[in-house]
Design a protein around this motif. Structure first.
Motif, PDB file in Angstrom:
ATOM      1  N   MET A 177       0.836  -1.197   0.000  1.00  0.00           N
ATOM      2  CA  MET A 177       0.000   0.000   0.000  1.00  0.00           C
ATOM      3  C   MET A 177       0.872   1.249   0.000  1.00  0.00           C
ATOM      4  SD  MET A 177      -2.831   1.246   2.825  1.00  0.00           S
ATOM      5  CE  MET A 177      -3.919  -0.126   2.464  1.00  0.00           C
ATOM      6  N   HIS A 178       0.518   2.187  -0.870  1.00  0.00           N
ATOM      7  CA  HIS A 178       1.282   3.437  -0.940  1.00  0.00           C
ATOM      8  C   HIS A 178       1.045   4.273   0.304  1.00  0.00           C
ATOM      9  CE1 HIS A 178       3.033   7.120  -2.428  1.00  0.00           C
ATOM     10  NE2 HIS A 178       1.888   7.752  -2.193  1.00  0.00           N
ATOM     11  N   GLN A 179       2.119   4.730   0.908  1.00  0.00           N
ATOM     12  CA  GLN A 179       2.009   5.566   2.108  1.00  0.00           C
ATOM     13  C   GLN A 179       2.219   7.024   1.737  1.00  0.00           C
ATOM     14  OE1 GLN A 179       1.080   4.544   4.975  1.00  0.00           O
ATOM     15  NE2 GLN A 179       1.405   2.346   4.913  1.00  0.00           N
ATOM     16  N   PRO A 180       1.315   7.915   2.147  1.00  0.00           N
ATOM     17  CA  PRO A 180       1.495   9.337   1.845  1.00  0.00           C
ATOM     18  C   PRO A 180       2.701   9.890   2.580  1.00  0.00           C
ATOM     19  CG  PRO A 180      -0.290   9.016   3.416  1.00  0.00           C
ATOM     20  CD  PRO A 180       0.091   7.658   2.922  1.00  0.00           C
ATOM     21  N   SER A 181       3.353  10.858   1.975  1.00  0.00           N
ATOM     22  CA  SER A 181       4.520  11.465   2.603  1.00  0.00           C
ATOM     23  C   SER A 181       4.086  12.377   3.749  1.00  0.00           C
ATOM     24  CB  SER A 181       5.296  12.290   1.577  1.00  0.00           C
ATOM     25  OG  SER A 181       5.797  11.452   0.553  1.00  0.00           O
ATOM     26  N   PRO A 182       4.879  12.448   4.818  1.00  0.00           N
ATOM     27  CA  PRO A 182       4.562  13.355   5.921  1.00  0.00           C
ATOM     28  C   PRO A 182       4.608  14.803   5.432  1.00  0.00           C
ATOM     29  CG  PRO A 182       6.221  11.732   6.559  1.00  0.00           C
ATOM     30  CD  PRO A 182       6.077  11.639   5.076  1.00  0.00           C
ATOM     31  N   PRO A 183       3.918  15.716   6.110  1.00  0.00           N
ATOM     32  CA  PRO A 183       3.934  17.134   5.706  1.00  0.00           C
ATOM     33  C   PRO A 183       5.312  17.739   5.959  1.00  0.00           C
ATOM     34  CG  PRO A 183       2.790  16.880   7.795  1.00  0.00           C
ATOM     35  CD  PRO A 183       3.061  15.491   7.285  1.00  0.00           C
ATOM     36  N   PHE A 184       6.098  17.861   4.936  1.00  0.00           N
ATOM     37  CA  PHE A 184       7.501  18.254   5.035  1.00  0.00           C
ATOM     38  C   PHE A 184       7.671  19.756   5.200  1.00  0.00           C
ATOM     39  CE2 PHE A 184      11.684  19.032   2.826  1.00  0.00           C
ATOM     40  CZ  PHE A 184      12.474  18.447   3.803  1.00  0.00           C
ATOM     41  N   ASP A 185       8.536  20.159   6.141  1.00  0.00           N
ATOM     42  CA  ASP A 185       8.842  21.575   6.368  1.00  0.00           C
ATOM     43  C   ASP A 185      10.112  21.913   5.595  1.00  0.00           C
ATOM     44  OD1 ASP A 185       9.461  24.116   7.302  1.00  0.00           O
ATOM     45  OD2 ASP A 185       8.783  23.703   9.340  1.00  0.00           O
ATOM     46  N   ALA A 186       9.938  22.370   4.372  1.00  0.00           N
ATOM     47  CA  ALA A 186      11.082  22.639   3.491  1.00  0.00           C
ATOM     48  C   ALA A 186      11.976  23.742   4.038  1.00  0.00           C
ATOM     49  CB  ALA A 186      10.574  23.019   2.098  1.00  0.00           C
ATOM     50  N   GLN A 187      11.381  24.773   4.605  1.00  0.00           N
ATOM     51  CA  GLN A 187      12.171  25.889   5.140  1.00  0.00           C
ATOM     52  C   GLN A 187      13.043  25.439   6.302  1.00  0.00           C
ATOM     53  OE1 GLN A 187       9.453  29.077   6.045  1.00  0.00           O
ATOM     54  NE2 GLN A 187       9.329  29.741   3.908  1.00  0.00           N
ATOM     55  N   ALA A 188      12.496  24.579   7.147  1.00  0.00           N
ATOM     56  CA  ALA A 188      13.287  24.068   8.276  1.00  0.00           C
ATOM     57  C   ALA A 188      14.467  23.245   7.766  1.00  0.00           C
ATOM     58  CB  ALA A 188      12.407  23.221   9.188  1.00  0.00           C
ATOM     59  N   ARG A 198      16.050  23.558   4.944  1.00  0.00           N
ATOM     60  CA  ARG A 198      17.053  24.471   4.389  1.00  0.00           C
ATOM     61  C   ARG A 198      17.815  25.173   5.511  1.00  0.00           C
ATOM     62  NH1 ARG A 198      15.932  29.629   0.311  1.00  0.00           N
ATOM     63  NH2 ARG A 198      18.113  30.313   0.205  1.00  0.00           N
ATOM     64  N   ARG A 199      17.102  25.634   6.510  1.00  0.00           N
ATOM     65  CA  ARG A 199      17.733  26.342   7.619  1.00  0.00           C
ATOM     66  C   ARG A 199      18.721  25.438   8.358  1.00  0.00           C
ATOM     67  NH1 ARG A 199      13.446  27.468   9.847  1.00  0.00           N
ATOM     68  NH2 ARG A 199      13.398  25.888  11.496  1.00  0.00           N
ATOM     69  N   LEU A 200      18.329  24.205   8.582  1.00  0.00           N
ATOM     70  CA  LEU A 200      19.202  23.265   9.288  1.00  0.00           C
ATOM     71  C   LEU A 200      20.441  22.929   8.453  1.00  0.00           C
ATOM     72  CD1 LEU A 200      16.372  20.998  10.686  1.00  0.00           C
ATOM     73  CD2 LEU A 200      18.065  22.194  12.093  1.00  0.00           C
ATOM     74  N   ARG A 234      12.781  23.272  -2.148  1.00  0.00           N
ATOM     75  CA  ARG A 234      11.996  24.227  -2.932  1.00  0.00           C
ATOM     76  C   ARG A 234      10.508  23.881  -2.948  1.00  0.00           C
ATOM     77  NH1 ARG A 234      15.928  25.173  -8.265  1.00  0.00           N
ATOM     78  NH2 ARG A 234      17.545  26.373  -7.154  1.00  0.00           N
ATOM     79  N   GLY A 235      10.155  22.797  -2.267  1.00  0.00           N
ATOM     80  CA  GLY A 235       8.764  22.401  -2.219  1.00  0.00           C
ATOM     81  C   GLY A 235       8.256  21.754  -3.489  1.00  0.00           C
ATOM     82  N   GLN A 236       9.180  21.321  -4.347  1.00  0.00           N
ATOM     83  CA  GLN A 236       8.807  20.685  -5.609  1.00  0.00           C
ATOM     84  C   GLN A 236       8.636  19.171  -5.462  1.00  0.00           C
ATOM     85  OE1 GLN A 236      12.218  21.989  -7.832  1.00  0.00           O
ATOM     86  NE2 GLN A 236      11.279  23.937  -8.442  1.00  0.00           N
TER      87      GLN A 236
END
Length: 223
Positions: free
Chosen positions: A1-12, A14-16, A49-51
């Motif tokens: 079963m395909h698992q949806p990706s967690p809601p990724f914090d792209a800015q965090a 990059r900052r890290l 970049r949220g792509q």
């Protein structure tokens, strides 16, 4: 079963990465060398970049490469799976810690509907560090709780204390006080306006009423 990706914090992410002085290639190398994941630098760029978004395995590995917890790379955890990933736990480990068979836990997580016992639910809240409100949302109980609260407000509230306590890990006395308050407020408004008595049935008006009464319940029981 395909698992949806967690809601990724792209800015965090990059900052890290920038805080560690790492280039995209360094992150890609770390993912490959430390975790055996063949992710190219362009993919890391796309994440930031949220792509594109990393899957569960990639997010957990990325947290290791960036020296942070998975929770720091998740925008807002809401589902049971997202809270688990934020804690860096596998489904098997969480199942073991709350006393549920791994296959049964995985099925509940996939369906977004928790069916554990009161003891298992309490253990789940403790392991994931969830308060009552976050726990209800994570275990897919929002709709059922709203229906119980509506019935408690409009009928005999005492009959709904036990069902609400079973879903919400709060002391009985706090739930009793909140349900009595909802009941009193509802009937006061019925007296004040005859139209209020029709609210809470179907359609948009009914949905608005469920939202309102749920908000009043959480305000009554505290954070």
């Amino acid at each position: 079963m395909h698992q949806p990706s967690p809601p990724f914090d792209a800015q965090a992410a990059r900052r890290l990465r920038e805080g560690l002085g790492m280039a995209f290639g360094h992150v890609a190398y770390g993912l490959r060398a430390q975790y055996g994941l063949f992710v190219d630098p362009e993919t890391v760029v796309a994440w930031e970049r949220g792509q594109a978004v990393p899957n569960e395995q990639e997010l957990t590995a990325l947290a290791g490469v960036l020296w942070c917890s998975p929770a720091e790379l998740i925008a807002t955890a809401a589902t049971l799976r997202e809270h688990r990933v934020a804690r860096g736990l596998s489904a098997e480990e969480l199942a073991r810690r709350v006393g549920v068979a791994p296959h049964a836990y995985q099925r509940m997580e996939d369906e977004g509907s928790w069916r554990g016992t009161e003891r298992q639910t309490a253990a789940l809240a403790e392991v994931l560090g969830l308060g009552p409100r976050a726990l209800i949302t994570a275990t897919g109980g929002d709709e059922a709780l709203a229906e119980l609260l509506r019935d408690a407000a409009t009928t005999r509230w005492q009959a709904y204390v036990k069902p609400v306590v079973k879903r919400v890990p709060l002391p009985k006395r706090i739930v009793e006080s909140a349900l009595q308050q909802l009941h009193t407020e509802y009937h006061a408004r019925v007296v004040a306006t005859s139209s209020w008595g029709a609210i809470g049935t179907t359609g948009d008006e009914g949905r608005a009423y469920l939202d309102e009464i749920t908000a009043r319940f959480w305000a009554a029981v505290g954070p």
